[in-house]
Write an enzyme that holds these catalytic residues in place. Structure first.
Site, PDB file in Angstrom:
ATOM      1  N   HIS A 114      58.948  35.647  25.832  1.00 62.02           N
ATOM      2  CA  HIS A 114      58.354  34.377  24.538  1.00 62.02           C
ATOM      3  C   HIS A 114      58.705  32.936  25.290  1.00 62.02           C
ATOM      4  CE1 HIS A 114      62.961  35.071  23.083  1.00 62.02           C
ATOM      5  NE2 HIS A 114      63.093  33.920  23.963  1.00 62.02           N
ATOM      6  N   GLU A 172      56.668  34.807  20.168  1.00 62.88           N
ATOM      7  CA  GLU A 172      56.989  35.420  20.539  1.00 62.88           C
ATOM      8  C   GLU A 172      55.709  36.870  20.768  1.00 62.88           C
ATOM      9  OE1 GLU A 172      59.862  36.192  20.577  1.00 62.88           O
ATOM     10  OE2 GLU A 172      61.546  36.870  19.374  1.00 62.88           O
ATOM     11  N   ASN A 189      61.136  39.675  26.790  1.00 62.17           N
ATOM     12  CA  ASN A 189      60.132  40.121  26.284  1.00 62.17           C
ATOM     13  C   ASN A 189      58.572  38.908  26.838  1.00 62.17           C
ATOM     14  OD1 ASN A 189      60.015  37.740  24.502  1.00 62.17           O
ATOM     15  ND2 ASN A 189      60.042  38.651  22.716  1.00 62.17           N
ATOM     16  N   ASP A 219      63.318  23.864  19.984  1.00 60.98           N
ATOM     17  CA  ASP A 219      63.717  25.192  19.434  1.00 60.98           C
ATOM     18  C   ASP A 219      64.633  25.037  17.989  1.00 60.98           C
ATOM     19  OD1 ASP A 219      64.370  26.432  21.351  1.00 60.98           O
ATOM     20  OD2 ASP A 219      63.059  28.599  21.392  1.00 60.98           O
TER      21      ASP A 219
HETATM   22  C1  F6R Z   1      65.674  28.560  24.829  1.00 57.75           C
HETATM   23  C2  F6R Z   1      64.272  29.103  24.525  1.00 57.75           C
HETATM   24  C3  F6R Z   1      64.378  30.894  24.524  1.00 57.75           C
HETATM   25  C4  F6R Z   1      64.975  30.585  26.551  1.00 57.75           C
HETATM   26  C5  F6R Z   1      64.859  31.975  27.260  1.00 57.75           C
HETATM   27  C6  F6R Z   1      65.156  32.652  27.582  1.00 57.75           C
HETATM   28  O1  F6R Z   1      65.341  27.385  23.964  1.00 57.75           O
HETATM   29  O2  F6R Z   1      63.207  28.546  24.465  1.00 57.75           O
HETATM   30  O3  F6R Z   1      62.924  30.462  25.069  1.00 57.75           O
HETATM   31  O4  F6R Z   1      64.632  29.731  26.976  1.00 57.75           O
HETATM   32  O5  F6R Z   1      64.601  33.443  25.768  1.00 57.75           O
HETATM   33  O6  F6R Z   1      66.918  32.607  27.142  1.00 57.75           O
HETATM   34  P1  F6R Z   1      67.887  32.914  28.560  1.00 57.75           P
HETATM   35  O7  F6R Z   1      68.311  31.224  29.476  1.00 57.75           O
HETATM   36  O8  F6R Z   1      68.994  32.502  27.920  1.00 57.75           O
HETATM   37  O9  F6R Z   1      67.808  33.743  28.937  1.00 57.75           O
END
Ligand code: F6R
Length: 240
Positions: free
Chosen positions: A137, A142, A135, A66
């Site tokens: 994701h 989302e 959440n 992403d």
């Molecule tokens: C990042 C991504 C997100 C993160 C998620 C957890 O490329 O796709 O889904 O993996 O938000 O983020 P952290 O690791 O910072 O807790």
């Protein structure tokens, strides 16, 4: 679904070993990569393994999950910057084998379609690493995202804006939109590693792994994938 539980160091090492094993069995592997705090330790270890001559990225292709929309590509909080900073600048990967979504594309639809086509043209993703949003994701899919979704534009939720604004100088600089691989795109990977660390992820890990498979918890879809390894530190595994 296999679950590995260990301290943070053991988790990072296990994740890095999975990537090294994948690359040594297929040097031209197609890797799906994530950003955020969770996989940082894996990338550090992979750089160490590269420097020790234990792994080479010379034929590897990568696709990142992403990217935010509406910031310059070289912005320090862009996922592109993160990937070069944490991994690409330190290993022998070829620049034209790196596939990152653009944070400022001329056409969002074309960007999404081209990205899907590029994954297909490489024969699909061999190994995908995923972090987990508070959440539920995965990527920036989302809650409520259809399981059939491919790469698409996302309106980020308040939960994600709150969780990720720590990566920006001030919360109002945090973009409200992003592009992400879809859930279908992720599920087409041959093998998936879901990684989570910290007590803040314990509740959502329990829901994702042991609750119903529902679009309300996007990561719960992984229960339907035949080849998933979950890597958890003890805090994230505390409610299992
Ligand atoms: C990042 C991504 C997100 C993160 C998620 C957890 O490329 O796709 O889904 O993996 O938000 O983020 P952290 O690791 O910072 O807790």
């Amino acid at each position: 679904m296999d679950i590995f539980i260990g301290d943070e160091r053991a988790c990072d090492e296990r994740g890095a070993q999975e990537f090294a094993k994948q690359i040594s069995s297929k040097p031209a592997s197609v890797l799906g990569l994530a950003t955020g705090s969770t996989p940082e330790g894996i990338y550090e270890r992979l750089v160490d393994k590269y420097k020790a001559g234990q792994v080479s990225f010379a034929s590897v292709k990568t696709f990142n999950l992403d990217e935010y929309l509406g910031i310059p590509i070289n912005h320090v909080s862009s996922y592109s910057y993160y990937m070069y900073d944490k991994l690409f600048n330190h290993v022998d990967i070829q620049k034209n084998n790196i596939n990152l979504l653009c944070p400022c594309p001329n056409s969002i639809d074309k960007e999404c379609m081209d990205f899907e086509a590029a994954i297909k043209a490489c024969g699909g993703i061999d190994l995908q690493i995923l972090g987990l949003g508070p959440n539920g994701h995965i990527g920036f899919n989302e809650p409520g995202t259809p399981f059939e979704s491919t790469t698409h534009l996302v309106e980020l939720t308040e939960s994600t804006i709150e969780a990720n604004s720590r990566f920006f100088e001030s919360p109002d600089q945090m973009p409200r939109q992003a592009i992400t691989m879809g859930i279908k795109t992720i599920m087409q990977a041959q093998r998936i590693i879901l990684m989570a660390k910290g007590q803040k992820k314990a509740h959502i890990i329990k829901e994702a792994l042991t609750g119903p498979v529902t679009t309300r918890v996007p990561a719960s879809v992984l229960q339907l994938h035949p080849n998933v390894l979950v890597i958890l530190d003890r805090q994230a595994a505390a409610m299992l």
